[in-house]
Design an enzyme around this catalytic site. Structure first.
Site, PDB file in Angstrom:
ATOM      1  N   HIS A 106       0.824  -1.207   0.000  1.00  0.00           N
ATOM      2  CA  HIS A 106       0.000   0.000   0.000  1.00  0.00           C
ATOM      3  C   HIS A 106       0.856   1.254   0.000  1.00  0.00           C
ATOM      4  O   HIS A 106       0.538   2.242  -0.664  1.00  0.00           O
ATOM      5  CB  HIS A 106      -0.934   0.001   1.218  1.00  0.00           C
ATOM      6  CG  HIS A 106      -2.102  -0.910   1.077  1.00  0.00           C
ATOM      7  ND1 HIS A 106      -2.695  -1.547   2.142  1.00  0.00           N
ATOM      8  CD2 HIS A 106      -2.799  -1.307  -0.012  1.00  0.00           C
ATOM      9  CE1 HIS A 106      -3.705  -2.276   1.717  1.00  0.00           C
ATOM     10  NE2 HIS A 106      -3.782  -2.162   0.424  1.00  0.00           N
ATOM     11  N   ARG A 113     -12.361   1.421  -8.608  1.00  0.00           N
ATOM     12  CA  ARG A 113     -12.487   0.532  -7.456  1.00  0.00           C
ATOM     13  C   ARG A 113     -13.723   0.949  -6.668  1.00  0.00           C
ATOM     14  O   ARG A 113     -13.775   2.052  -6.126  1.00  0.00           O
ATOM     15  CB  ARG A 113     -11.245   0.635  -6.558  1.00  0.00           C
ATOM     16  CG  ARG A 113      -9.923   0.313  -7.237  1.00  0.00           C
ATOM     17  CD  ARG A 113      -8.791   0.462  -6.212  1.00  0.00           C
ATOM     18  NE  ARG A 113      -7.491   0.128  -6.754  1.00  0.00           N
ATOM     19  CZ  ARG A 113      -6.621   1.006  -7.254  1.00  0.00           C
ATOM     20  NH1 ARG A 113      -6.961   2.287  -7.297  1.00  0.00           N
ATOM     21  NH2 ARG A 113      -5.456   0.629  -7.707  1.00  0.00           N
ATOM     22  N   GLU A 157      -6.251 -12.000 -12.632  1.00  0.00           N
ATOM     23  CA  GLU A 157      -5.396 -11.879 -11.454  1.00  0.00           C
ATOM     24  C   GLU A 157      -4.909 -13.241 -10.981  1.00  0.00           C
ATOM     25  O   GLU A 157      -3.968 -13.329 -10.196  1.00  0.00           O
ATOM     26  CB  GLU A 157      -6.175 -11.227 -10.305  1.00  0.00           C
ATOM     27  CG  GLU A 157      -6.751  -9.874 -10.635  1.00  0.00           C
ATOM     28  CD  GLU A 157      -7.845  -9.490  -9.667  1.00  0.00           C
ATOM     29  OE1 GLU A 157      -7.572  -8.647  -8.797  1.00  0.00           O
ATOM     30  OE2 GLU A 157      -8.963 -10.023  -9.780  1.00  0.00           O
ATOM     31  N   ASN A 163      -0.725  -6.772  -9.734  1.00  0.00           N
ATOM     32  CA  ASN A 163      -0.344  -6.923  -8.322  1.00  0.00           C
ATOM     33  C   ASN A 163      -0.655  -8.328  -7.826  1.00  0.00           C
ATOM     34  O   ASN A 163       0.215  -9.042  -7.320  1.00  0.00           O
ATOM     35  CB  ASN A 163      -1.084  -5.903  -7.452  1.00  0.00           C
ATOM     36  CG  ASN A 163      -0.761  -4.472  -7.823  1.00  0.00           C
ATOM     37  OD1 ASN A 163       0.045  -4.217  -8.708  1.00  0.00           O
ATOM     38  ND2 ASN A 163      -1.402  -3.541  -7.161  1.00  0.00           N
ATOM     39  N   ASP A 164      -1.919  -8.740  -7.963  1.00  0.00           N
ATOM     40  CA  ASP A 164      -2.300 -10.073  -7.506  1.00  0.00           C
ATOM     41  C   ASP A 164      -1.751 -11.160  -8.417  1.00  0.00           C
ATOM     42  O   ASP A 164      -1.371 -12.238  -7.947  1.00  0.00           O
ATOM     43  CB  ASP A 164      -3.825 -10.198  -7.410  1.00  0.00           C
ATOM     44  CG  ASP A 164      -4.351  -9.746  -6.046  1.00  0.00           C
ATOM     45  OD1 ASP A 164      -3.619  -9.898  -5.053  1.00  0.00           O
ATOM     46  OD2 ASP A 164      -5.481  -9.244  -5.986  1.00  0.00           O
ATOM     47  N   ARG A 194       3.220 -10.086  -1.037  1.00  0.00           N
ATOM     48  CA  ARG A 194       3.726  -8.837  -1.592  1.00  0.00           C
ATOM     49  C   ARG A 194       4.174  -7.846  -0.534  1.00  0.00           C
ATOM     50  O   ARG A 194       4.770  -6.823  -0.848  1.00  0.00           O
ATOM     51  CB  ARG A 194       2.659  -8.201  -2.489  1.00  0.00           C
ATOM     52  CG  ARG A 194       1.434  -7.672  -1.760  1.00  0.00           C
ATOM     53  CD  ARG A 194       0.420  -7.181  -2.767  1.00  0.00           C
ATOM     54  NE  ARG A 194      -0.664  -6.432  -2.137  1.00  0.00           N
ATOM     55  CZ  ARG A 194      -1.657  -5.878  -2.807  1.00  0.00           C
ATOM     56  NH1 ARG A 194      -1.715  -5.997  -4.117  1.00  0.00           N
ATOM     57  NH2 ARG A 194      -2.596  -5.214  -2.185  1.00  0.00           N
ATOM     58  N   CYS A 231      -4.265  -2.908 -15.366  1.00  0.00           N
ATOM     59  CA  CYS A 231      -4.656  -1.877 -14.399  1.00  0.00           C
ATOM     60  C   CYS A 231      -3.918  -2.042 -13.079  1.00  0.00           C
ATOM     61  O   CYS A 231      -4.259  -1.392 -12.089  1.00  0.00           O
ATOM     62  CB  CYS A 231      -6.162  -1.887 -14.160  1.00  0.00           C
ATOM     63  SG  CYS A 231      -6.809  -3.435 -13.521  1.00  0.00           S
TER      64      CYS A 231
END
Length: 575
Positions: A209, A311, A435, A458-459, A469, A506
């Protein structure tokens, strides 16, 4: 780490350790850019009580002690919510989620039981937090990301109970570089980019984050820097966010020259205003990731063509009850109205795991990161999905816009088919997130069911590499430049080309200008990231033709580690 002892040394007055000037620390690059400024560090955290040495509260005072904790937790949550309301994008989401953590039923219930058993509020908060930290760490994955957040909430509540100021990042009176072991999202979200010129952490990964918010703010950032704690406050350092290097007390003239070069480069980039194309005119849509109407309106001032990821979690997090269809419709209308006639991609609720819903009790999962999250929530709570789709359709009808809608955490073609049917019944354009590695492997079958896909790097990286992560030890594994991840993206890009359907990215990889060129070379047709990264990505693509993008992609795929992939791609693009 490498060092060159050819200049005076820097000594921390509180330790006998020294850091030679010109020492170079290396970490994982997150946000490109150059910063040269003195080090600042977060303020002192409150002392955490030791349960073994704590006094026992008298029976007659335990109710009042419980009320004291409840009031403090509520004040902390309210302050975090206020900061969330003033923030945008991911910052708003993580602040809202952290506020919810301050009043999480499991955590507050455990604190309450400890107080009933005789603990002081401060000790109960510390003890309960330690129990949950152990549990989150054991679960790993996205749950381990909550450890930093929970410790931050613990410290804020203990500070409130003790009547001292909440801990956090100091407000510097001159440009500085913020160095820390780790930073809670609540701290990172409040940074002023004009004064905090760089961000360096000893822990964390490239998709944490903190890293995501640093991208949103456009602050040069490097994470997973071993030995960073040896650099004292006030030491001038040079941060190279692109190379992932931190130089202690560099040559001042050389450092300032690098800063000037970076400023000139940044000024050239700032003149780019779209639309996104390669040097030979191949269109590549440059889009924005947003969180709500406020962030969408702010994104509309950036050189982006629309929204590639809306989101929707912010409308659901920190709610005791599910928002009504009318409430959701109003939220979605705001976002659609920010880009009239533009592309807007709405992701349906991606809750569960590290983003629990107060009104949807999913019980305790052994491994929430691999459990009921994203689209899977619809299995147990189907009304959540249908109500959301009804609201999106109502917002579309009210605005005359035609949003695209995608489902998160899709793993099978059957899931894609069922979701697409629900969307088409409402006149919406259906798509899914890629993902899960299974979705990439099944890309042709999934694309046969939907009109587009968007890759959440990311995932996808975390699941492909089986690496948390948030783990600084595994930061190299969670790097989106991992060739294994690029190979999965290549499979999706090829399937999209064969089906003549759009393939977007994205995830945070879309904000890396060199990686953006590689992604285009792999068949990606749109890139969506923080609005602050749009000009950097667009300008870099404008300098590369499709042939060079494909050559860079091939060069990266031919390597076996992320560092080599970066170097090979950069060489191919400059050739």
């Amino acid at each position: 780490m490498s060092s060159h002892v050819d200049a005076p040394v820097t000594t921390d007055p509180d330790t006998t350790d020294t850091v030679p000037a010109r020492t170079v620390f290396t970490g994982t690059p997150v946000v490109a850019g150059v910063a040269y400024a003195p080090v600042i560090r977060p303020g002192k955290r409150p002392d955490v009580p030791d349960a073994a040495s704590s006094a026992v509260v008298d029976d007659a005072e335990r109710v009042a002690e419980g009320e004291r904790f409840t009031a403090s937790a509520a004040r902390v949550a309210d302050r975090l919510r206020a900061r969330a309301s003033a923030a945008t994008g991911v910052a708003a989401e993580v602040l809202s989620a952290t506020a919810g953590l301050a009043q999480d039923r499991g955590w507050t219930g455990t604190v309450g039981k400890l107080i009933v058993a005789g603990s002081t509020a401060e000790t109960a908060v510390a003890t309960a937090s330690a129990q949950f930290v152990d549990m989150f760490t054991t679960l790993g994955g996205v749950m381990a990301e909550r450890v930093t957040d929970l410790r931050d909430v613990r410290d804020r509540v203990i500070a409130d109970l003790s009547g001292v100021p909440e801990p956090g990042v100091p407000q510097p009176d001159r440009p500085s570089v913020l160095c820390a072991d780790d930073l809670a999202p609540a701290d990172t979200a409040g940074l002023d980019p004009a004064m905090v010129r760089g961000l360096v952490t000893r822990l964390g990964g490239p998709t944490s984050h903190t890293a995501i918010i640093a991208r949103q703010l456009g602050i040069p950032c490097v994470v997973a820097v071993d030995g960073l704690d040896r650099v004292p406050v006030g030491t001038r350092i040079l941060v190279d966010g692109g190379a992932g290097e931190i130089t202690v007390e560099p040559d001042p003239d050389q450092a300032r020259d690098l800063e000037r070069q970076h400023a000139r480069h940044a000024a050239e980039i700032a003149r780019w205003n779209g639309p996104g194309t390669t040097a030979d005119g191949v269109p590549v849509a440059i889009l924005a990731n947003v969180q709500d109407g406020i962030s969408a309106r702010k994104a509309s001032t950036a050189p982006v063509e629309g929204i590639g990821l809306f989101r929707t979690e912010l409308a659901f997090l920190d709610r005791a009850t599910e928002p009504t269809v009318d409430e959701q419709t109003a939220i979605y209308r705001e976002v659609l109205e920010a880009f009239p006639g533009g592309k807007v991609v709405i992701r349906t609720l991606d809750a569960g795991s590290d983003k629990p819903l107060q009104f949807a009790d999913q019980g305790v999962e052994a491994n929430p990161a691999l459990g009921v999250r994203g689209l899977r929530i619809a299995t147990g709570s189907p009304g959540l999905l249908t109500h959301q789709l009804d609201a999106i359709a109502a917002a579309a009808a009210a605005t005359g816009e035609s949003p695209w809608v995608m489902a998160p955490m899709v793993a099978t073609a059957a899931e894609a088919r069922d979701f697409a049917a629900l969307c088409r019944d409402r006149g919406l354009t259906p798509g899914v997130m890629v993902e899960v590695p299974a979705a990439a492997l099944l890309a042709p079958a999934i694309l046969a069911e939907v009109d587009f896909v968007s890759i959440g790097t990311n995932d996808l990286t975390q699941y492909t590499m089986a690496a948390d992560r948030m783990s600084s030890e595994l930061a190299a594994l969670t790097d989106p430049w991992q060739p294994a991840v690029l190979r999965l993206i290549e499979m999706v890009g090829r399937a999209g080309g064969d089906a003549n359907k759009p393939v977007g990215v994205c995830g945070e990889a879309a904000a890396d200008p060199v990686l953006a060129c590689v992604l285009v070379g792999l068949g990606v047709t749109s890139l969506s990231g923080a609005p602050t990264s749009s000009a950097t990505v667009g300008a870099r693509l404008a300098d590369a033709d499709l042939a060079h993008c494909r050559a860079a992609a091939a060069a990266a795929l031919a390597t076996a580690d992320p560092i080599a992939a970066r170097e090979a791609a950069a060489a191919a693009l400059s050739g």
